[in-house]
Design a protein around this motif. Structure first.
Motif, PDB file in Angstrom:
ATOM      1  N   UNK A 191      21.771   9.221   3.011  1.00 21.57           N
ATOM      2  CA  UNK A 191      23.250   8.659   2.169  1.00 21.57           C
ATOM      3  C   UNK A 191      23.646   8.173   3.417  1.00 21.57           C
ATOM      4  N   UNK A 192      24.472   6.883   2.988  1.00 21.69           N
ATOM      5  CA  UNK A 192      25.182   6.381   4.507  1.00 21.69           C
ATOM      6  C   UNK A 192      26.642   6.036   3.426  1.00 21.69           C
ATOM      7  N   UNK A 193      27.589   6.234   3.793  1.00 23.85           N
ATOM      8  CA  UNK A 193      29.156   6.966   3.721  1.00 23.85           C
ATOM      9  C   UNK A 193      29.688   5.560   4.198  1.00 23.85           C
ATOM     10  N   UNK A 194      30.281   4.139   3.709  1.00 23.12           N
ATOM     11  CA  UNK A 194      31.014   3.343   4.872  1.00 23.12           C
ATOM     12  C   UNK A 194      32.656   3.169   3.681  1.00 23.12           C
ATOM     13  N   UNK A 195      33.732   3.543   4.813  1.00 25.51           N
ATOM     14  CA  UNK A 195      34.358   3.601   4.823  1.00 25.51           C
ATOM     15  C   UNK A 195      35.333   1.662   4.522  1.00 25.51           C
ATOM     16  N   UNK A 196      35.967   1.714   3.502  1.00 19.99           N
ATOM     17  CA  UNK A 196      36.686   0.348   3.689  1.00 19.99           C
ATOM     18  C   UNK A 196      36.887  -0.008   4.777  1.00 19.99           C
ATOM     19  N   UNK A 197      36.952  -1.101   4.895  1.00 19.38           N
ATOM     20  CA  UNK A 197      37.755  -1.649   6.326  1.00 19.38           C
ATOM     21  C   UNK A 197      39.345  -2.483   6.369  1.00 19.38           C
ATOM     22  N   UNK A 198      39.088  -2.610   4.971  1.00 21.13           N
ATOM     23  CA  UNK A 198      40.693  -2.767   4.914  1.00 21.13           C
ATOM     24  C   UNK A 198      41.382  -2.371   3.454  1.00 21.13           C
ATOM     25  N   UNK A 199      42.458  -2.640   2.691  1.00 21.20           N
ATOM     26  CA  UNK A 199      43.134  -1.905   2.283  1.00 21.20           C
ATOM     27  C   UNK A 199      42.933  -2.593   0.406  1.00 21.20           C
ATOM     28  N   UNK A 200      43.088  -3.405   0.461  1.00 21.71           N
ATOM     29  CA  UNK A 200      43.158  -3.823  -0.999  1.00 21.71           C
ATOM     30  C   UNK A 200      41.746  -3.122  -1.955  1.00 21.71           C
ATOM     31  N   UNK A 201      41.849  -3.126  -3.431  1.00 17.85           N
ATOM     32  CA  UNK A 201      40.999  -2.182  -3.417  1.00 17.85           C
ATOM     33  C   UNK A 201      40.892  -0.722  -3.206  1.00 17.85           C
ATOM     34  N   UNK A 202      42.115  -0.485  -2.435  1.00 17.09           N
ATOM     35  CA  UNK A 202      42.840   1.167  -2.332  1.00 17.09           C
ATOM     36  C   UNK A 202      41.915   2.109  -2.778  1.00 17.09           C
ATOM     37  N   UNK A 203      40.629   3.298  -2.349  1.00 13.54           N
ATOM     38  CA  UNK A 203      41.152   4.449  -3.395  1.00 13.54           C
ATOM     39  C   UNK A 203      39.218   3.763  -4.756  1.00 13.54           C
ATOM     40  N   UNK A 204      38.908   2.261  -4.479  1.00 14.93           N
ATOM     41  CA  UNK A 204      37.649   1.942  -4.918  1.00 14.93           C
ATOM     42  C   UNK A 204      36.086   2.704  -4.542  1.00 14.93           C
ATOM     43  N   UNK A 205      35.882   2.974  -5.329  1.00 12.63           N
ATOM     44  CA  UNK A 205      34.127   2.943  -4.618  1.00 12.63           C
ATOM     45  C   UNK A 205      32.645   2.081  -5.471  1.00 12.63           C
ATOM     46  N   UNK A 206      31.865   1.663  -4.555  1.00 12.12           N
ATOM     47  CA  UNK A 206      30.787   1.074  -4.680  1.00 12.12           C
ATOM     48  C   UNK A 206      29.600   2.131  -4.751  1.00 12.12           C
TER      49      UNK A 206
END
Length: 323
Positions: A67-82
Motif C-alpha cells: 500500500x501507499x500512505x500519502x500524507x495530507x499536503x495542507x491542513x484543511x480536513x486535518x485528521x480526515x482519511x480517504x
C-alpha cells in the motif's frame, strides 16, 4: 466509463515506522516501511510514493498487502482519511491523480493493492470473497490507527467498498461507489457455471492486445480509447508476462468465481452512511458475459437501468452519471 472523469469527479466532491506486537497483546499484523524491491510479487510498475507492506497472518498463511500512505499536503480536513480501492484490472496506483488532489485538499490517502493483486501476495489457496477483502482493508486501517475514513471504490473495488460499508458502518464517514460491480445478480440472470480451471486457462494467455481489447469493449463502449490509457493495460500485461504470471492468472480465476456469487444489490438498502453512486454510461462490464449464451449476455451490463435501480435502493444517496 472514462477513467479521468472518474478521478476528477471523486476529487471534486471531496474538493517510516514499524508497528510491532509490543503495542498489542494480540496484534493484527505489522507495518514494514523499509526498502522493497522494484519487482514485488510479480509487479515492477513504478509507484509514485514509497510502497509499504502490511504483513499479517490470514487463512493459515503469511501475507503481505502492499500500500501507499500519502500524507495530507495542507491542513484543511486535518485528521480526515480517504481509502481508495482499485478495480479488478487495476492497482492502487491507478488512483494516483485522485490521491494527489485529495492530499492537496487535506486528506491522508491510503492506496492498497488487494491481496492477490499487483504488488501484494498472490496466495493460491485463498478465499477471495468480498467480505474477506473488506476485512483485510479494515485490518490494515486498524494497524495504522485509522478508525474513520471515506471509502472510495471503483468496479470490483466499489463492490468491496459497499461490503465494507455494510460490515463497518460506524467507521465510514462517507462512501463513494464508482461503477461498482454487483449491481446485478449475474447468476440469477442465467450466467452458467464455469470451472476455476477453465477460467484460469482463459486468463493465463492474456497479453497486452487481449487486455486492451477487453477494456476498450467493456469500459469504453461507444467511446474513444486514449493513448494515456495504455499505461494501465501495460501494467497488467507485465504481471501476466512476469515471474508470477501463472499465479496471477489463477488468482483472477479464484476472484471471478468469488465475485459471481456475491452481488451487493440485495444489501444496498442497508447502507447507513452518506453514499455517492457514480455510473458511467460507457461502462458495460458484466461478469460471465464472455461465456454466457447470447440470449443471456444481451441482458447483462445495462448500467443505464442498473444505475437508477440501485440508486433507488440506497437511503442516503447522491447519484450521478459519468461521461
Amino acid at each position: 466509463m472514462r477513467i479521468r472523469s472518474v478521478l476528477n469527479a471523486v476529487s471534486a466532491i471531496l474538493s517510516c515506522a514499524v508497528v510491532t506486537s509490543a503495542q498489542s497483546p494480540d496484534p493484527i499484523g505489522t507495518i514494514y516501511s523499509g526498502h522493497v524491491p522494484a519487482n514485488l510479487h510479480g509487479s515492477d510498475y513504478h509507484y509514485p510514493w514509497p510502497v509499504k507492506l502490511f504483513n499479517f497472518y490470514n487463512q493459515r498463511q503469511k501475507l503481505s498487502m502492499a500500500f501507499m500512505d500519502v500524507p495530507a499536503s495542507r491542513k484543511s480536513n486535518k485528521g480526515k482519511t480517504a481509502v481508495l480501492l482499485h478495480g479488478g484490472n487495476f492497482c492502487g496506483v491507478t488512483w494516483s491523480d485522485t490521491a494527489r488532489q485529495l492530499s492537496a485538499a487535506g486528506y491522508r490517502v491510503i492506496l492498497p493493492d488487494d491481496i492477490g493483486f499487483c504488488k501484494s501476495s498472490k496466495p493460491q489457496g485463498y478465499s477471495y470473497n468480498v467480505h474477506q477483502q473488506a476485512l483485510n482493508i479494515n485490518s490494515l486501517l486498524t494497524v495504522l490507527g485509522i478508525d474513520h475514513a471515506t471509502i472510495i471504490g471503483h468496479s470490483m473495488g466499489g463492490m468491496i467498498a459497499a461490503r465494507y460499508g455494510l460490515m463497518y458502518p460506524d467507521s465510514v464517514d462517507q462512501l463513494f461507489l464508482v461503477d461498482p460491480l454487483g449491481l446485478e445478480d449475474w447468476v440469477a440472470k442465467g450466467v452458467p457455471f464455469l470451472s476455476i480451471d477453465a477460467t484460469y486457462e482463459s486468463q493465463v494467455v492474456q497479453n497486452f492486445s487481449s487486455l486492451k481489447a477487453y477494456e476498450a469493449a467493456s469500459y469504453f463502449h461507444n467511446a474513444t480509447w486514449k493513448p494515456e490509457y495504455d499505461t494501465w493495460v501495460q501494467m497488467l500485461a507485465d504481471i501476466y508476462a512476469g515471474d508470477q504470471g501463472s499465479e496471477y492468472a489463477y488468482v483472477m480465476a479464484l476472484v471471478t468465481d468469488a465475485l459471481l456469487s456475491q452481488p451487493v444489490i440485495y444489501q444496498l438498502p442497508n447502507l447507513q452512511m452518506r453514499t455517492y453512486l457514480m455510473v458511467g454510461e460507457n461502462d458495460v462490464t458484466a461478469l460471465g458475459k464472455a461465456w454466457s449464451p447470447m440470449s443471456v449476455a444481451a441482458t447483462l451490463g445495462h448500467y443505464s437501468t442498473l444505475g437508477p435501480a440501485a440508486a433507488a435502493l440506497i437511503p442516503n444517496l447522491l447519484f450521478s452519471w459519468l461521461d
